[in-house]
Enzyme design. Structure first.
Site, PDB file in Angstrom:
ATOM      1  NE  ARG A  80      -3.709  -2.309   2.255  1.00  0.00           N
ATOM      2  CZ  ARG A  80      -3.871  -3.573   1.979  1.00  0.00           C
ATOM      3  NH1 ARG A  80      -2.630  -4.157   1.895  1.00  0.00           N
ATOM      4  NH2 ARG A  80      -5.019  -4.282   1.909  1.00  0.00           N
TER       5      ARG A  80
ATOM      6  CD  GLN B 265      -5.347  -9.916  -1.370  1.00  0.00           C
ATOM      7  OE1 GLN B 265      -6.113 -10.674  -2.567  1.00  0.00           O
ATOM      8  NE2 GLN B 265      -4.228 -10.535  -0.948  1.00  0.00           N
TER       9      GLN B 265
ATOM     10  CG  ASP C 108      -2.211 -14.132   5.411  1.00  0.00           C
ATOM     11  OD1 ASP C 108      -2.999 -14.944   4.700  1.00  0.00           O
ATOM     12  OD2 ASP C 108      -1.917 -12.809   4.983  1.00  0.00           O
TER      13      ASP C 108
HETATM   14  C1  S3P Z   1      -3.895  -9.200   2.427  1.00  0.00           C
HETATM   15  C2  S3P Z   1      -5.233  -9.640   2.788  1.00  0.00           C
HETATM   16  C3  S3P Z   1      -5.501 -11.149   2.953  1.00  0.00           C
HETATM   17  C4  S3P Z   1      -4.327 -11.802   3.041  1.00  0.00           C
HETATM   18  C5  S3P Z   1      -3.226 -11.495   2.320  1.00  0.00           C
HETATM   19  C6  S3P Z   1      -2.866  -9.843   2.346  1.00  0.00           C
HETATM   20  C7  S3P Z   1      -3.908  -7.833   2.083  1.00  0.00           C
HETATM   21  O1  S3P Z   1      -6.224 -11.540   1.971  1.00  0.00           O
HETATM   22  O2  S3P Z   1      -4.458 -13.147   3.124  1.00  0.00           O
HETATM   23  O3  S3P Z   1      -1.895 -12.066   2.632  1.00  0.00           O
HETATM   24  O4  S3P Z   1      -2.630  -7.144   2.007  1.00  0.00           O
HETATM   25  O5  S3P Z   1      -4.872  -7.015   1.896  1.00  0.00           O
HETATM   26  P1  S3P Z   1      -7.825 -11.388   1.500  1.00  0.00           P
HETATM   27  O6  S3P Z   1      -8.071  -9.984   1.254  1.00  0.00           O
HETATM   28  O7  S3P Z   1      -8.115 -12.141   0.297  1.00  0.00           O
HETATM   29  O8  S3P Z   1      -8.266 -12.219   2.808  1.00  0.00           O
END
Ligand code: S3P
Length: 441
Positions: free
Chosen positions: A25, A172, A328
């Site tokens: 980000r 995400q 994670d």
């Molecule tokens: C992340 C969100 C998570 C996580 C990924 C990183 C992020 O995924 O598992 O390793 O940086 O927004 P999801 O948004 O699919 O849960």
């Protein structure tokens, strides 16, 4: 090859590599901001380098220090991205779901077309979860092979705000929609069933965007979280972003320290944002001796040093709203569960099936190979802990978190363990094996 049970406890101090989610980000939003941003503590793992690569191809000048942990981004403004050759932006997102999904939200509102593709794993991961909300906002985005996965072709078009309800708590997806909202008419809102990590909201707010989250309590129904953003005229660089260490990387040493007798490890400068720190709650509930020291609030993200001492763990139940805060970390928590006395149940975690590998199947396969008793379920697994583990050949399925979790399991396994792919740790923690060796000296 790693040799298991030895009399060597894990002792010493480590500084964790930068947080992966915040590193992505920091580059993305600094690229869209006005002015220069100097980023320290950047994660030099392959995923975050994929983000840098994409933004470089979009015309953003980015300088990296020799070891790529310091980055200077010369922001181009919200409307300053330009594809390299003036035509379609052809972007390779590598193994990174975060890059693919958040970047899609940004590209949806640009005045040029893009084609996003990644490695074999990325091109199998579900993208309908972003295609549908972006389409509802007026975006022109298609899955090139018609299977709801990348490659994604995005035409770039005018967007309008939507009120979107996501069936999954995914940062995400939320971040993708909020980024498209930067370019949309009016207000864009996304409601999720539990609060996912909030780094996007924190960083965009710090850059002047109007973002807010409210907790909704519809009568008789479960609590929901609604985050809205109002289209921004511009983002302002904060000048410097100091990224704390990644709690998802610290997780391996938290569990390693707890399950290896006689260990005491100090992990310096770890981010403890409450939307990420569920592992601390769970490991403490399992009996883990974990102490937070030097708590501080650096650049809108709380951090601390974490002291962990070996402990006798017992089983627990991991389910509900805490799941997105440790999603994670579930593979290494499954290893902790195998080392604990009693039964651990992991539920409400069907998202594990659509990560870099199907982590329910892959954890089950590898834990069983080491002699643990595991019953997989659609949304998690049940682990009857306390059975002695033995060395095995671990199949990583090119998944960095599986490789590191089972390197931790090998510490308490009788005999030798080998991983079929050690190199995948480069995705999030290139120095993992060096750090593990440092603690065993
Ligand atoms: C992340 C969100 C998570 C996580 C990924 C990183 C992020 O995924 O598992 O390793 O940086 O927004 P999801 O948004 O699919 O849960």
């Amino acid at each position: 090859m790693m040799t298991g049970i030895s009399d060597t406890p894990l002792r010493g101090e480590l500084t964790m590599p930068g947080d992966k989610s915040i590193s992505h980000r920091a580059v993305m939003f600094s690229a869209l901001a006005e002015g220069d941003t100097h980023i320290t503590g950047f994660l030099n793992g392959a995923d975050c380098l994929s983000t840098i690569h994409c933004f470089t191809r979009l015309g953003v000048p980015i300088e990296l220090s020799e070891n790529a942990t310091e980055v200077t981004v010369h922001g181009c403004g919200l409307y300053g991205l330009r594809p390299e050759n003036g035509g379609t932006a052809i972007l390779n997102t590598g193994n990174s779901g975060t890059t693919t999904r958040i970047l899609s939200g940004i590209l949806a509102g640009q005045a040029f077309p893009s084609l996003l593709s990644g490695d074999a794993s990325i091109n199998r991961r579900p993208m309908r979860r972003i295609i549908e909300p972006l389409t509802a906002m007026g975006a022109d985005i298609v899955s090139v092979n018609g299977n709801g996965c990348a490659p994604l072709r995005i035409a770039g078009s005018p967007l309008h705000g939507v009120e979107w309800t996501s069936p999954v708590a995914s940062a995400q997806v939320k971040s993708c929609i909020l980024c498209a909202g930067l370019y949309a008419d009016g207000v864009t809102a996304v409601t999720e069933p539990a609060l996912s990590r909030d780094h996007t909201e924190r960083m965009l707010s710090a850059m002047g965007a109007r973002v807010k989250t409210e907790k909704l309590s519809p009568s008789g129904k479960a609590v929901l979280y609604r985050t809205e953003i109002t289209a921004a005229e511009k983002l302002a660089s904060p000048g410097i972003i100091e990224i704390p260490g990644d709690i998802s990387s610290a997780a391996y040493f938290l569990v390693a320290g707890l399950i290896t007798p006689g260990s005491e490890i100090l992990l310096r400068n770890v981010g403890i944002n409450p939307t990420r720190a569920g592992i601390l709650t769970v490991l403490r509930a399992m009996g883990g001796d974990i102490t937070l020291l030097n708590r501080r609030d650096g650049a809108g993200e709380p951090a601390a040093d974490i002291l962990v001492r070996s402990s006798t763990l017992h089983g627990t139940k991991i389910c509900g709203d805490i799941i997105p805060t440790l999603i994670d970390e579930l593979p290494v928590l499954a290893v902790a569960a195998a080392a604990a006395d009693g039964v651990t149940v992991i539920a409400d975690a069907a998202e594990l099936k659509v990560k870099e590998s199907d982590r329910i199947a892959v954890c089950t396969e590898n834990l069983r190979a080491m002699g643990a008793q595991v019953t997989p379920a659609e949304d998690g697994m049940t682990i009857a802990g306390g059975k002695p583990l033995h060395g095995a050949l671990i199949r990583c399925h090119a998944d960095h978190r599986i490789a590191m979790s089972f390197a931790v399991a090998s510490l308490i396994a009788e005999g030798s363990t080998s991983l079929d792919d050690e190199s995948c740790v480069r995705i999030s923690y290139p120095g993992f094996f060096r750090d593990l060796t440092l603690l065993r000296r």
